[in-house]
Design a protein around this motif. Structure first.
Motif, PDB file in Angstrom:
ATOM      1  N   LEU A  28       0.976  -1.143   0.002  1.00 22.49           N
ATOM      2  CA  LEU A  28       0.062   0.174  -0.051  1.00 22.49           C
ATOM      3  C   LEU A  28       0.872   1.272  -0.047  1.00 22.49           C
ATOM      4  O   LEU A  28       1.767   1.192   0.865  1.00 22.49           O
ATOM      5  CB  LEU A  28      -0.919   0.026   1.159  1.00 22.49           C
ATOM      6  CG  LEU A  28      -2.062  -0.986   1.360  1.00 22.49           C
ATOM      7  CD1 LEU A  28      -3.026  -0.805   2.669  1.00 22.49           C
ATOM      8  CD2 LEU A  28      -2.997  -0.808   0.271  1.00 22.49           C
ATOM      9  N   ILE A  29       0.723   2.200  -0.940  1.00 20.88           N
ATOM     10  CA  ILE A  29       1.386   3.417  -0.961  1.00 20.88           C
ATOM     11  C   ILE A  29       0.722   4.303  -0.033  1.00 20.88           C
ATOM     12  O   ILE A  29      -0.438   4.921  -0.599  1.00 20.88           O
ATOM     13  CB  ILE A  29       1.687   3.889  -2.329  1.00 20.88           C
ATOM     14  CG1 ILE A  29       2.512   2.778  -3.176  1.00 20.88           C
ATOM     15  CG2 ILE A  29       2.551   5.238  -2.448  1.00 20.88           C
ATOM     16  CD1 ILE A  29       2.852   3.172  -4.442  1.00 20.88           C
ATOM     17  N   THR A  30       0.797   4.285   1.160  1.00 17.65           N
ATOM     18  CA  THR A  30       0.252   5.277   2.024  1.00 17.65           C
ATOM     19  C   THR A  30       0.642   6.700   1.792  1.00 17.65           C
ATOM     20  O   THR A  30       1.616   6.885   1.198  1.00 17.65           O
ATOM     21  CB  THR A  30       0.349   4.828   3.570  1.00 17.65           C
ATOM     22  OG1 THR A  30       1.675   5.170   3.855  1.00 17.65           O
ATOM     23  CG2 THR A  30      -0.044   3.503   3.684  1.00 17.65           C
ATOM     24  N   PRO A  31      -0.267   7.712   2.456  1.00 15.92           N
ATOM     25  CA  PRO A  31      -0.004   9.128   2.264  1.00 15.92           C
ATOM     26  C   PRO A  31       1.465   9.303   2.887  1.00 15.92           C
ATOM     27  O   PRO A  31       2.044   9.987   2.449  1.00 15.92           O
ATOM     28  CB  PRO A  31      -1.157   9.838   2.985  1.00 15.92           C
ATOM     29  CG  PRO A  31      -2.386   9.015   2.848  1.00 15.92           C
ATOM     30  CD  PRO A  31      -1.731   7.540   2.925  1.00 15.92           C
ATOM     31  N   MET A  32       1.589   8.713   3.920  1.00 15.41           N
ATOM     32  CA  MET A  32       2.913   8.909   4.445  1.00 15.41           C
ATOM     33  C   MET A  32       4.216   8.472   3.846  1.00 15.41           C
ATOM     34  O   MET A  32       5.301   9.060   3.834  1.00 15.41           O
ATOM     35  CB  MET A  32       2.982   7.999   6.042  1.00 15.41           C
ATOM     36  CG  MET A  32       1.739   8.671   6.855  1.00 15.41           C
ATOM     37  SD  MET A  32       0.098   8.033   6.359  1.00 15.41           S
ATOM     38  CE  MET A  32       0.279   6.392   6.709  1.00 15.41           C
ATOM     39  N   ILE A  33       3.822   7.339   3.049  1.00 17.23           N
ATOM     40  CA  ILE A  33       5.036   6.601   2.170  1.00 17.23           C
ATOM     41  C   ILE A  33       5.035   7.346   1.012  1.00 17.23           C
ATOM     42  O   ILE A  33       6.208   7.770   0.535  1.00 17.23           O
ATOM     43  CB  ILE A  33       4.591   4.993   1.749  1.00 17.23           C
ATOM     44  CG1 ILE A  33       4.771   4.327   2.903  1.00 17.23           C
ATOM     45  CG2 ILE A  33       5.475   4.800   0.716  1.00 17.23           C
ATOM     46  CD1 ILE A  33       4.433   2.891   2.714  1.00 17.23           C
ATOM     47  N   ALA A  34       3.914   8.391   0.469  1.00 17.51           N
ATOM     48  CA  ALA A  34       4.048   9.174  -0.541  1.00 17.51           C
ATOM     49  C   ALA A  34       4.811  10.385  -0.318  1.00 17.51           C
ATOM     50  O   ALA A  34       5.719  10.862  -1.124  1.00 17.51           O
ATOM     51  CB  ALA A  34       2.718   9.446  -1.176  1.00 17.51           C
TER      52      ALA A  34
END
Length: 325
Positions: A28-34
């Motif tokens: 999952l590309i979460t907002p934090m990872i993005a």
């Protein structure tokens, strides 16, 4: 609002055991990872010598590191991206660990200098195949690196630089890495700090209901199983409810309120991302037995999932830990 959706022809019971939600093998590309990637890719593009990201345990740091590896490789095909997990073996040497991890052929008790040259040659060959001159080394659990390992990294940087190759070291570790930074300063190794540990990035978990809604939307809309089937993760477990308009994201407020209540005074920053995802997975897996066109997530379902995820236990344990930056 109900939607006129055809339920994909999927043999759910046969595929259930291998579903990514069951095996927990999915990305999952979460907002934090993005956000983290947007920072790191700029530093890689500018060919900084090194930077590091740190986080409290179970915040999804390793997940972030592997996703960033894949994103960098896709965006910068001429760069050689190598991911390595540090194991903390103080008796070992970093170059030897890298050679072993890459499964490069070696001889018994091969001298360190030969292992180093073997690794350098490997990097050079990989870059020649890509027609590039930039090597990016991603070190997960970098808080385990010894002072000697940082010296080895410096040597590798210098050797590659002399051959016209830039090197960027990206570290991912727990907050203890800040102590290693202070130790290097106390030993007068300012050059190592300047090269590898002078650009810290703090990685946090899911901080807002908007972040959490974005995560749930991945299950609802973007993640599919089987691949290219058109069947999203939510749809797989709740086909009748999904066809009637149910979406996990619609229950984000309900679930988030329960999560933040569990975190208590520690706040949302204390919620471990890994445990939070396990909670979402449990909701999906157990809810499939109650699938119908009127399905909705109850407070009891959320409470049971949070309890099974052991989030409260984690938060209470971490509150006993020394305060960190």
């Amino acid at each position: 609002m109900k939607e006129d959706l055809k339920v994909p022809e999927v043999d759910r019971e046969r595929l259930l055991e291998d579903h990514p939600v069951v095996t927990t093998r999915y990305t999952l590309i979460t907002p934090m990872i993005a956000k983290a990637y947007s920072i790191i890719r700029e530093r890689v593009f500018a060919r900084h010598t090194g930077t590091f990201m740190y986080a409290r345990p179970r915040m999804g740091k390793t997940r972030c590191a592997t996703i960033i590896r894949d994103l960098l490789a896709a965006e910068f095909p001429r760069k050689y991206i190598l991911y390595h997990t540090c194991d903390g073996d103080k008796a070992g040497r970093l170059v030897g660990d890298l050679v072993t991890a890459l499964k490069l052929p070696t001889k018994s008790k091969e001298p360190y200098n030969q292992l180093k040259e073997k690794f350098l040659l490997h990097v050079i060959v990989e870059l020649e195949e890509r027609n590039g001159n930039h090597f990016v080394l991603i070190l997960d659990e970098n808080q385990m690196l010894t002072i000697e390992a940082y010296t080895e990294l410096s040597v590798i940087h210098n050797k590659l630089e002399s051959r016209g190759i830039n090197m960027t070291t990206l570290g991912f570790g727990q907050s203890e890495i800040l102590g290693k930074q202070n130790l290097l300063f106390s030993l007068g190794a300012t050059n190592l700090v300047a090269r590898f540990l002078c650009e810290p990035i703090k990685f946090v978990g899911c901080l807002t209901v908007e972040d959490f809604t974005s995560i749930l939307n991945e299950y609802d809309s973007n993640k599919e199983y089987p691949l290219d089937s058109g069947c999203t993760y939510t749809q797989f477990f709740l086909p009748l409810a999904y066809a009637a308009g149910f979406r996990l994201a619609g229950a984000a407020g309900l679930i988030w309120a329960a999560l933040t209540n569990t975190a208590g005074d520690a706040g949302a920053a204390a919620l471990p991302l890994e445990h939070t995802l396990r909670m979402v997975e449990d909701i999906l897996m157990r809810s499939r037995h109650a699938d119908n066109s009127d399905f909705s997530i109850s407070n009891e379902t959320v409470a049971v999932a949070i309890n099974k995820s052991l989030i409260l236990d984690f938060v209470m344990i971490m509150q006993q830990a020394p305060k960190q930056v």
